[in-house]
Motif scaffolding. Sequence first.
Motif, short mmCIF file in Angstrom:
data_model
loop_
_atom_site.label_atom_id
_atom_site.label_comp_id
_atom_site.label_asym_id
_atom_site.label_seq_id
_atom_site.Cartn_x
_atom_site.Cartn_y
_atom_site.Cartn_z
N VAL E 8 -23.37 -2.53 23.72
CA VAL E 8 -22.61 -3.74 23.39
C VAL E 8 -23.59 -4.90 23.50
N VAL E 19 -21.68 -11.72 7.96
CA VAL E 19 -21.40 -10.71 8.97
C VAL E 19 -21.16 -9.34 8.37
N VAL E 20 -20.71 -9.29 7.11
CA VAL E 20 -20.45 -7.98 6.50
C VAL E 20 -21.76 -7.25 6.17
N THR E 23 -23.44 -6.18 9.42
CA THR E 23 -22.87 -5.02 10.11
C THR E 23 -23.15 -3.72 9.37
N THR E 24 -23.06 -3.76 8.05
CA THR E 24 -23.31 -2.52 7.32
C THR E 24 -24.78 -2.11 7.40
N GLY E 27 -24.99 -0.37 10.51
CA GLY E 27 -24.32 0.92 10.35
C GLY E 27 -25.15 1.92 9.56
N ALA E 34 -21.11 4.38 14.29
CA ALA E 34 -20.08 3.38 14.06
C ALA E 34 -20.57 2.05 14.59
N ALA E 35 -20.31 0.99 13.83
CA ALA E 35 -20.72 -0.37 14.23
C ALA E 35 -19.55 -1.31 14.01
N THR E 36 -19.25 -2.11 15.03
CA THR E 36 -18.20 -3.12 14.89
C THR E 36 -18.76 -4.45 15.36
N ALA E 37 -18.61 -5.47 14.52
CA ALA E 37 -19.05 -6.82 14.90
C ALA E 37 -17.85 -7.74 14.91
N THR E 38 -17.69 -8.48 15.99
CA THR E 38 -16.62 -9.46 16.10
C THR E 38 -17.24 -10.83 16.28
N VAL E 39 -16.78 -11.79 15.50
CA VAL E 39 -17.31 -13.16 15.62
C VAL E 39 -16.63 -13.81 16.83
N ARG E 50 -20.26 -10.31 18.86
CA ARG E 50 -20.30 -9.17 19.78
C ARG E 50 -20.41 -7.92 18.92
N THR E 52 -20.77 -3.84 18.78
CA THR E 52 -20.63 -2.57 19.49
C THR E 52 -21.14 -1.46 18.60
N GLU E 54 -21.97 2.71 18.43
CA GLU E 54 -21.84 4.02 19.06
C GLU E 54 -22.57 5.07 18.24
#
Lengths: 94, 94, 94, 94, 94, 94, 94
Positions: E8, E19-20, E23-24, E27, E34-39, E50, E52, E54
Amino acid sequence: MAPITRLVLDVLKPHDPGVVPFTTQLGDLECVDAATATVVEVDETVKTLRVTLEGDDLDLEAVREEIQDLSASIHSIDQVACGERTVDDPLLGY
Amino acid sequence: MAPITRLVLDVLKPHDPGVVPFTTQLGDLECVDAATATVVEVDETVKTLRVTLEGDDLDLEAVREEIQDLSASIHSIDQVACGERTVDDPLLGY
Amino acid sequence: MAPITRLVLDVLKPHDPGVVPFTTQLGDLECVDAATATVVEVDETVKTLRVTLEGDDLDLEAVREEIQDLSASIHSIDQVACGERTVDDPLLGY
Amino acid sequence: MAPITRLVLDVLKPHDPGVVPFTTQLGDLECVDAATATVVEVDETVKTLRVTLEGDDLDLEAVREEIQDLSASIHSIDQVACGERTVDDPLLGY
Amino acid sequence: MAPITRLVLDVLKPHDPGVVPFTTQLGDLECVDAATATVVEVDETVKTLRVTLEGDDLDLEAVREEIQDLSASIHSIDQVACGERTVDDPLLGY
Amino acid sequence: MAPITRLVLDVLKPHDPGVVPFTTQLGDLECVDAATATVVEVDETVKTLRVTLEGDDLDLEAVREEIQDLSASIHSIDQVACGERTVDDPLLGY
Amino acid sequence: MAPITRLVLDVLKPHDPGVVPFTTQLGDLECVDAATATVVEVDETVKTLRVTLEGDDLDLEAVREEIQDLSASIHSIDQVACGERTVDDPLLGY
């Protein structure tokens, strides 16, 4: 008519009968599969109960009559669910 | 058109008809599998209900007409879900 | 490119078209499996929606174009998830 | 009579007997499948316990007598559930 | 070396790339499942994300390089999990 | 006697022995299947631990003796569960 | 001795080595199945980490030595679980 599967009621009840016979009487109604009563307020002469009833096809009039026979009254109806399954309100979480 | 699977509505309803016949009438609509109404505010002449409807392919116009026939009105549409499954908003938790 | 599996968007939308046709139009996009729109703010001329889209391989440009065709605009992108599965942010809980 | 499946009681108990023999004595009642007592307040001469009892058909009188035999008393009944299954109150979350 | 299964990260990113694609691109790294980005914050020239990630065996250096190639930088590492399974911190709830 | 399945204890413990040997000694008792100790307060000469013990038939006296042998003492018993299964208190959430 | 299945530690660590090599070194210990470190505070010269270790039979001394070899130190032990399974503290929720 779409069958009612859940009713959440605010009930005002004198101290007698007690909450246990009150709840089991409601649970005895043929349309009621499960009844839960939680005491949310106690005043000098009455108790306020939150009553949750679930069944496959609840009969509001039978419920109302039974509550009146028990010297209590429905103060308000807080939630009604009907249909072939029970859906919670997603914004309230229940 | 992607089928609507959930509608969450804010509804203003006069005290009559009551919340139970109101909810079961909505549950009777052919497109509605499950309907839950929660009373969130009670004013002198109207009640504000949060109404959650789920189905495989909800018909907003049929819902709106039924609500009008019941002397009530959609005050706002709070959530709409559509598609082959229902996804919750991860940041709101529903 | 790692496929995008979830998009959470803040969208500004004029009152017309309504949130229901807006959401079903997004749900009609070939790349979208499920779309949920929640109204989070209502101003005089616009509504702010939180829109959650899930699919196996979301196409941001197709989403953006559709939103523009609906007279709305992406105000911000709040979350993007991509990969062979969707992972939540463990510290935020989603 | 609809069988009682859960009772949540507020119990006032002198310091002697202790909470462990008190709880196991209740658990020994034939109608009780499981009993959990949590100490929620300690005063000079009494402890306030939240007692949760579950069973297929709880007998309130047997419970009340046992509690009196243990020199304690039911201060209030907080929740009663009865029926063929136990339903939680959806608005309270339990 | 025990394989890293979750990272994290707090990332500072200029507004471009968005951000898209950011993140990709993460990824797309071979080690990322798996990748997740939160503004979480938007300032005049940078966004705080942030992120994350995995995977079965995350490669921090590959992640760091990719983030730098995207004109962004790791502001801090908030959580690291490694081993044959991922354990949450029981006191923090994640 | 209904078997005790869970005990939650508030324990005062000098700094020596440490919390790890203290917990494993309790875990070594034949009646204990699982023991978890969480440090909730640290004072100059003592630590306050919340100790949760689970087993099929916990022996309070054996537990109390072991705690005393470890120079510690039970300050209070916070929860006791007994019976053929363990029930949580629905109003407290545990 | 009852095997230790979970340790939650408060660790003070200089900025070097970083949290990633620090965590993977702990994860490399033979007794550790999974290690998660979360940064909870950052000061000028040290970071405070919450470190959760799980395994079938954790060896505290091996853990402590490894932490010292990494120039860090255990500030406090926050939770210890041992036995044939891991039980959470029901009143704390973990």
